[in-house]
Design an enzyme around this catalytic site. Sequence first.
Site, PDB file in Angstrom:
ATOM      1  CG  HIS A  54      31.869 105.614  27.744  1.00 11.64           C
ATOM      2  ND1 HIS A  54      33.139 105.365  27.282  1.00 11.64           N
ATOM      3  CD2 HIS A  54      31.635 106.920  27.497  1.00 11.64           C
ATOM      4  CE1 HIS A  54      33.656 106.480  26.785  1.00 11.64           C
ATOM      5  NE2 HIS A  54      32.761 107.445  26.899  1.00 11.64           N
ATOM      6  NE  ARG A  79      26.787 107.840  26.600  1.00 14.25           N
ATOM      7  CZ  ARG A  79      27.728 108.340  27.413  1.00 14.25           C
ATOM      8  NH1 ARG A  79      27.946 109.650  27.450  1.00 14.25           N
ATOM      9  NH2 ARG A  79      28.443 107.558  28.184  1.00 14.25           N
ATOM     10  CG  ASP A  93      14.455 100.197  13.937  1.00  9.05           C
ATOM     11  OD1 ASP A  93      13.704 101.181  13.872  1.00  9.05           O
ATOM     12  OD2 ASP A  93      15.011  99.713  12.927  1.00  9.05           O
ATOM     13  CD  GLN A 156      27.010 112.759  25.795  1.00 14.90           C
ATOM     14  OE1 GLN A 156      27.168 111.595  25.455  1.00 14.90           O
ATOM     15  NE2 GLN A 156      27.548 113.281  26.889  1.00 14.90           N
ATOM     16  CD  GLU A 158      30.675 113.776  24.894  1.00 19.62           C
ATOM     17  OE1 GLU A 158      30.874 113.441  26.078  1.00 19.62           O
ATOM     18  OE2 GLU A 158      30.189 113.018  24.056  1.00 19.62           O
ATOM     19  CG  ASP A 184      34.466 112.496  26.530  1.00 16.08           C
ATOM     20  OD1 ASP A 184      35.625 112.055  26.496  1.00 16.08           O
ATOM     21  OD2 ASP A 184      33.470 111.760  26.468  1.00 16.08           O
TER      22      ASP A 184
HETATM   23  C1  3PY Z   1      31.132 112.751  29.743  1.00 15.65           C
HETATM   24  O1  3PY Z   1      31.255 113.202  30.889  1.00 15.65           O
HETATM   25  O2  3PY Z   1      31.971 112.909  28.846  1.00 15.65           O
HETATM   26  C2  3PY Z   1      29.951 111.968  29.408  1.00 15.65           C
HETATM   27  O3  3PY Z   1      29.719 111.684  28.276  1.00 15.65           O
HETATM   28  C3  3PY Z   1      29.092 111.484  30.527  1.00 15.65           C
HETATM   29  O4  3PY Z   1      29.196 110.112  30.612  1.00 15.65           O
HETATM   30 MG    MG Z   2      31.453 111.706  27.069  1.00 12.06          MG
END
Ligand code: 3PY
Ligand code: MG
Length: 262
Positions: A54, A79, A93, A156, A158, A184
Site C-alpha cells: 500500500h 511487505r 535481493d 498476513q 486478513e 482487510d
Molecule cells: C490490514 O490492516 O489489512 C493491513 O494489512 C495492515 O496494513
Molecule cells: Mg491488509
Amino acid sequence: MINTSHEKAMRNRVKERLKGGETALGVWISILNPQAVRIVANSGIDWILFDTEHGPPSLETVDGLVRASMGCKALPLVRVVWNDMNAIKLALDTGAYGVIIPWVNTGEEAERAVSYCRYPPEGVRGCAPGRPASVWGLREEEYLEVVNEEILVAVQIETRKAVENIEEIVAVEGVDATFIGPMDLSMSMGYRGKPFHPEVVKAMERVLDSCIASGVAPGIAFARGVEHINELIEKGFRFIGIGSDSGLLATGCSETLKKIRR
Ligand code: 3PY
Ligand code: MG
C-alpha cells in the site's frame, strides 16, 4: 568459514527473538529518507518495514534505504505487493532480512510463500546473490550458505478464509510468524472500517490460539495505541507493528508541546 563479524552482521535477530518466545516490535516506514530511517532503526525497535503493498516506495527506493539501515539495531523487512515469486525475489535481493506477505489464505499459499523465499533445493528463489550478499557484508558463497535459514517469513492473515484455514497455514514448515491485517480482515468479515469489532477480535483470538499451539509467532500489523499494544502482548502477540514513523514523529512533537508551559 564465515568470520565473527560476518556472523554478527548476517544473524536475523528478529527471527531469533521470535523463536526464543520474545516479542519483536516494528515501525512502518513512510518517511523515505536515509537519515530518518536510521534514526528510527537505532531507536531500540527490532524491525523496520518498507511497505510496497500500500506504500509508494519503488524497489529502487527500498533498495537504497535497506542499505542505509545496515549496521543499525533494527533489521529491515519488506511487505511485498502480493504472494508472488518475482515480488518476493526482488524484495529479498535488496538485502532485506524478511518479507511480510499479504493475503495468504490457505496452507498451499503459505507453502508457496515459503518456497519463494528459499533457494533450491528447499525452495524456488531465483539466484543472483551478489547484491544481497554485499549488503550483508558477505561473499556470495557465504550468503548462499546461510540465507535460507535466516530469512523471516511472515504471512498476513486478513480474510475470513485465512482464519478458517489458520490451522493448515501455521502448520507449514518455514512460516515464522503471522501478521494479522485488521483492516482487510474486518472488511472481509463485513465490518468495514471497524478493525477491532468484537467479532473481528474473536477471529484474531482464534489466529492467536492456533499460532501459540503450533509455535508460530503471533503478529498483528497495528493496534489502537500503546495500552492496546501492551494488552496484545499480554495476550500473547509477539510480532507487532507499533506505528508509523510519521505517526510517532507527530506524537513526539505534540507530547513535547503539551509539556511546555505557554
Ligand atoms: C490490514 O490492516 O489489512 C493491513 O494489512 C495492515 O496494513
Ligand atoms: Mg491488509
